[in-house]
Design a protein around this motif. Structure first.
Motif, PDB file in Angstrom:
ATOM      1  N   VAL A   1     100.700  65.043  63.200  1.00  0.00           N
ATOM      2  CA  VAL A   1     101.658  64.038  62.834  1.00  0.00           C
ATOM      3  C   VAL A   1     101.130  62.625  62.598  1.00  0.00           C
ATOM      4  O   VAL A   1     101.168  61.947  61.776  1.00  0.00           O
ATOM      5  CB  VAL A   1     102.698  63.809  64.132  1.00  0.00           C
ATOM      6  CG1 VAL A   1     103.524  62.508  64.062  1.00  0.00           C
ATOM      7  CG2 VAL A   1     103.547  65.231  63.897  1.00  0.00           C
TER       8      VAL A   1
ATOM      9  N   LYS B   1     108.006  62.328  69.622  1.00  0.00           N
ATOM     10  CA  LYS B   1     109.273  63.189  69.281  1.00  0.00           C
ATOM     11  C   LYS B   1     109.002  64.281  68.076  1.00  0.00           C
ATOM     12  O   LYS B   1     109.122  65.419  68.210  1.00  0.00           O
ATOM     13  CB  LYS B   1     110.536  62.738  69.294  1.00  0.00           C
ATOM     14  CG  LYS B   1     111.731  64.057  69.362  1.00  0.00           C
ATOM     15  CD  LYS B   1     113.016  63.142  69.217  1.00  0.00           C
ATOM     16  CE  LYS B   1     114.345  64.064  69.300  1.00  0.00           C
ATOM     17  NZ  LYS B   1     115.587  63.595  69.693  1.00  0.00           N
ATOM     18  N   ALA B   2     108.533  63.752  67.138  1.00  0.00           N
ATOM     19  CA  ALA B   2     108.190  64.405  65.808  1.00  0.00           C
ATOM     20  C   ALA B   2     107.049  65.301  66.324  1.00  0.00           C
ATOM     21  O   ALA B   2     107.110  66.859  65.922  1.00  0.00           O
ATOM     22  CB  ALA B   2     107.757  63.374  64.808  1.00  0.00           C
ATOM     23  N   SER B   3     106.168  64.983  67.076  1.00  0.00           N
ATOM     24  CA  SER B   3     104.907  65.998  67.297  1.00  0.00           C
ATOM     25  C   SER B   3     105.608  67.085  68.460  1.00  0.00           C
ATOM     26  O   SER B   3     105.055  68.169  68.405  1.00  0.00           O
ATOM     27  CB  SER B   3     103.956  65.171  68.054  1.00  0.00           C
ATOM     28  OG  SER B   3     102.804  65.733  68.773  1.00  0.00           O
TER      29      SER B   3
ATOM     30  N   ASN C   1     107.221  59.046  66.623  1.00  0.00           N
ATOM     31  CA  ASN C   1     105.924  60.045  66.602  1.00  0.00           C
ATOM     32  C   ASN C   1     105.832  61.006  67.603  1.00  0.00           C
ATOM     33  O   ASN C   1     105.342  61.922  67.309  1.00  0.00           O
ATOM     34  CB  ASN C   1     104.817  59.025  66.621  1.00  0.00           C
ATOM     35  CG  ASN C   1     104.829  58.230  65.263  1.00  0.00           C
ATOM     36  OD1 ASN C   1     105.123  58.776  63.999  1.00  0.00           O
ATOM     37  ND2 ASN C   1     104.357  56.906  65.328  1.00  0.00           N
TER      38      ASN C   1
ATOM     39  N   MET D   1     112.980  64.139  62.068  1.00  0.00           N
ATOM     40  CA  MET D   1     113.291  62.723  62.826  1.00  0.00           C
ATOM     41  C   MET D   1     113.679  61.600  61.937  1.00  0.00           C
ATOM     42  O   MET D   1     114.439  60.683  62.560  1.00  0.00           O
ATOM     43  CB  MET D   1     111.713  62.490  63.385  1.00  0.00           C
ATOM     44  CG  MET D   1     111.422  63.346  64.527  1.00  0.00           C
ATOM     45  SD  MET D   1     112.886  63.237  66.227  1.00  0.00           S
ATOM     46  CE  MET D   1     112.520  61.556  66.072  1.00  0.00           C
ATOM     47  N   ASP D   2     113.311  61.691  60.703  1.00  0.00           N
ATOM     48  CA  ASP D   2     113.708  60.560  59.677  1.00  0.00           C
ATOM     49  C   ASP D   2     115.301  60.564  59.644  1.00  0.00           C
ATOM     50  O   ASP D   2     115.831  59.299  59.605  1.00  0.00           O
ATOM     51  CB  ASP D   2     113.081  60.840  58.395  1.00  0.00           C
ATOM     52  CG  ASP D   2     112.735  59.675  57.771  1.00  0.00           C
ATOM     53  OD1 ASP D   2     113.494  58.541  58.093  1.00  0.00           O
ATOM     54  OD2 ASP D   2     111.763  59.344  56.850  1.00  0.00           O
TER      55      ASP D   2
ATOM     56  N   CYS E   1     101.480  70.054  66.532  1.00  0.00           N
ATOM     57  CA  CYS E   1     101.875  68.687  67.118  1.00  0.00           C
ATOM     58  C   CYS E   1     100.617  67.842  66.743  1.00  0.00           C
ATOM     59  O   CYS E   1     100.692  66.460  67.081  1.00  0.00           O
ATOM     60  CB  CYS E   1     101.955  69.031  68.577  1.00  0.00           C
ATOM     61  SG  CYS E   1     100.440  69.362  69.461  1.00  0.00           S
TER      62      CYS E   1
ATOM     63  N   SER F   1     109.256  68.671  60.854  1.00  0.00           N
ATOM     64  CA  SER F   1     109.699  67.744  61.877  1.00  0.00           C
ATOM     65  C   SER F   1     109.879  66.225  61.615  1.00  0.00           C
ATOM     66  O   SER F   1     111.170  65.886  62.157  1.00  0.00           O
ATOM     67  CB  SER F   1     108.678  68.047  63.046  1.00  0.00           C
ATOM     68  OG  SER F   1     108.848  69.314  63.447  1.00  0.00           O
ATOM     69  N   LEU F   2     108.975  65.849  60.773  1.00  0.00           N
ATOM     70  CA  LEU F   2     109.118  64.457  60.532  1.00  0.00           C
ATOM     71  C   LEU F   2     110.240  64.139  59.668  1.00  0.00           C
ATOM     72  O   LEU F   2     111.059  63.101  59.602  1.00  0.00           O
ATOM     73  CB  LEU F   2     107.781  63.805  59.807  1.00  0.00           C
ATOM     74  CG  LEU F   2     106.647  63.874  60.759  1.00  0.00           C
ATOM     75  CD1 LEU F   2     105.160  63.893  59.858  1.00  0.00           C
ATOM     76  CD2 LEU F   2     106.644  62.409  61.496  1.00  0.00           C
TER      77      LEU F   2
ATOM     78  N   TYR G   1     103.044  67.211  73.585  1.00  0.00           N
ATOM     79  CA  TYR G   1     102.843  66.500  72.218  1.00  0.00           C
ATOM     80  C   TYR G   1     101.659  66.064  72.236  1.00  0.00           C
ATOM     81  O   TYR G   1     100.717  65.845  73.130  1.00  0.00           O
ATOM     82  CB  TYR G   1     104.030  65.415  71.844  1.00  0.00           C
ATOM     83  CG  TYR G   1     103.849  64.471  73.130  1.00  0.00           C
ATOM     84  CD1 TYR G   1     103.102  63.363  72.931  1.00  0.00           C
ATOM     85  CD2 TYR G   1     105.104  64.515  73.875  1.00  0.00           C
ATOM     86  CE1 TYR G   1     103.266  62.349  73.917  1.00  0.00           C
ATOM     87  CE2 TYR G   1     104.976  63.540  75.018  1.00  0.00           C
ATOM     88  CZ  TYR G   1     104.099  62.561  74.990  1.00  0.00           C
ATOM     89  OH  TYR G   1     104.151  61.538  75.979  1.00  0.00           O
TER      90      TYR G   1
ATOM     91  N   TRP H   1     108.167  64.069  53.415  1.00  0.00           N
ATOM     92  CA  TRP H   1     107.275  63.594  54.345  1.00  0.00           C
ATOM     93  C   TRP H   1     105.802  64.541  53.800  1.00  0.00           C
ATOM     94  O   TRP H   1     106.202  65.523  53.415  1.00  0.00           O
ATOM     95  CB  TRP H   1     107.438  63.666  55.735  1.00  0.00           C
ATOM     96  CG  TRP H   1     108.088  62.702  56.456  1.00  0.00           C
ATOM     97  CD1 TRP H   1     109.321  62.474  56.465  1.00  0.00           C
ATOM     98  CD2 TRP H   1     107.282  61.568  57.248  1.00  0.00           C
ATOM     99  NE1 TRP H   1     109.575  61.084  57.045  1.00  0.00           N
ATOM    100  CE2 TRP H   1     108.239  60.600  57.584  1.00  0.00           C
ATOM    101  CE3 TRP H   1     106.050  61.291  57.413  1.00  0.00           C
ATOM    102  CZ2 TRP H   1     108.135  59.602  58.253  1.00  0.00           C
ATOM    103  CZ3 TRP H   1     106.063  60.082  58.392  1.00  0.00           C
ATOM    104  CH2 TRP H   1     106.905  59.267  58.712  1.00  0.00           C
TER     105      TRP H   1
END
Length: 361
Positions: free
Chosen positions: A171, A155-157, A153, A137-138, A168, A133-134, A191, A22
């Motif tokens: 994202v 949760k990634a934030s 999105n 999450m991926d 945060c 973080s992304l 977030y 990412w």
């Protein structure tokens, strides 16, 4: 969404290995966040432009391991091991493990690089933690393919915030708001969200030239700076001002009111530094060339009526903000008048971006 929404259910798959990549941008706050509560909760709401050119690209390779009792990872920064970065990543993974219980099942190789010089004064922790973080999450989405985009999105934030508060805001979205505000629907301390109100087109292509006045280590880290707001004599007034400024910003952004935008953004930048200068201990993070640039911006704006303004992070560098329609003449002004105040004549042209993107090999 609440913290409970970010606790995963039973994973549907369990891949043996894989790789995700990412790219996440840095951001520049218009209304500043300064001061926080445990854990990474902002003392006041903020809003930022997402940048485009200034970004971190992170790849995470993951492979199943036999020992599921400890976290295991290697870290490469721009192709080389960076052991002194590892404690921060270790602390981050320990902090988010509750929300990503697969972390101990894999060994991770984290490869990361910035599009801008490290220690340039650009918020690399924001883009770096957002990108990592992304990636995580991926991986979770591979384990649970039914994970929907909004939760992904958010949760990634949320995870990025636990690594670096301002991350945060890196994202999703060109204009991102973070921090609970009663007048901003769905705003949260947990977030960032895409700014939910009308935004005039002029702000969607805004330019940001970052003038690198000082590229060395900051005199005080952001973490220490936030802590200095505890017991600060002007803290409560500042927090109230930030809430109020977000209300005032709503019609400014909707109407494309550049004159009021300039007043708001410059006032916020100077207020941030005023809080640092009046804390105990106190700090002066601006350099003489920072002040010279600011004065030249004011003189240029007065003489030419060009809607150019500045903002600052917690450092000496100057972010020069201006509409894309003024790009050509402002960049001539930069070359003629401002480059001499930059360390080694260095600056970075950037603009408002649209958020993080996944990179497919």
């Amino acid at each position: 969404m609440t913290e409970k929404d970010f606790l995963p259910g039973v994973y549907q798959k369990s891949p043996d290995n894989g790789k995700v990549t990412w790219k996440a941008p840095s951001n520049i706050a218009l209304v500043k966040y300064w001061g926080k509560k445990p854990v990474q909760i902002p003392a006041n709401p903020s809003i930022s432009f997402t940048l485009d050119t200034c970004a971190t690209t992170t790849s995470v390779l993951f492979e199943k391991k036999d020992n599921n009792e400890t976290l295991s990872f290697d870290l490469l920064f721009e192709g080389k091991p960076k052991d002194h970065f590892k404690p921060k990543i270790q602390a981050f993974l320990e902090r988010v493990e509750t929300y990503l219980p697969f972390l101990k099942e894999y060994h991770f190789t984290i490869e990361t690089s910035n599009s801008f010089p490290h220690s340039s004064g650009i918020a690399s922790s924001a883009s770096g933690m957002a990108a990592l973080s992304l990636c995580l999450m991926d991986i979770e989405k591979e384990l649970n393919p039914s994970l929907d985009e909004d939760l992904f999105n958010s949760k990634a934030s949320y995870l990025a915030r636990l690594g670096s508060g301002s991350a945060c805001r890196s994202v999703k979205g060109s204009l991102v708001q973070w921090g609970r505000h009663s007048n901003i629907p769905k705003s949260s301390d947990l977030y960032g969200i895409e700014y939910p109100f009308e935004v005039d087109p002029v702000f969607k292509s805004y330019c940001d030239t970052i003038l690198l006045v000082h590229k060395g280590q900051k005199q005080v880290s952001s973490t220490v700076g936030h802590q200095l707001m505890h017991g600060h004599p002007y803290a409560e007034d500042r927090f109230e001002q930030a809430f109020s400024n977000l209300d005032k910003l709503k019609p400014i952004l909707a109407n494309g009111d550049l004159e009021e935008f300039i007043k708001m953004v410059e006032s916020e930048a100077l207020t941030l530094h005023a809080m640092m200068m009046t804390s105990m201990p106190y700090f002066m993070l601006m350099k003489p060339d920072t002040l010279k640039i600011i004065n030249k911006i004011w003189q240029y704006r007065e003489a030419t009526k060009t809607p150019v303004c500045f903002t600052l992070d917690a450092g000496a560098n100057v972010h020069l903000l201006y509409p894309s329609s003024n790009k050509e003449k402002v960049q001539i002004f930069i070359k003629d008048e401002l480059v001499g105040h930059c360390e080694n004549g260095q600056y970075i042209h950037d603009q408002v971006g649209s958020g993080a993107i996944k990179i497919n090999d």
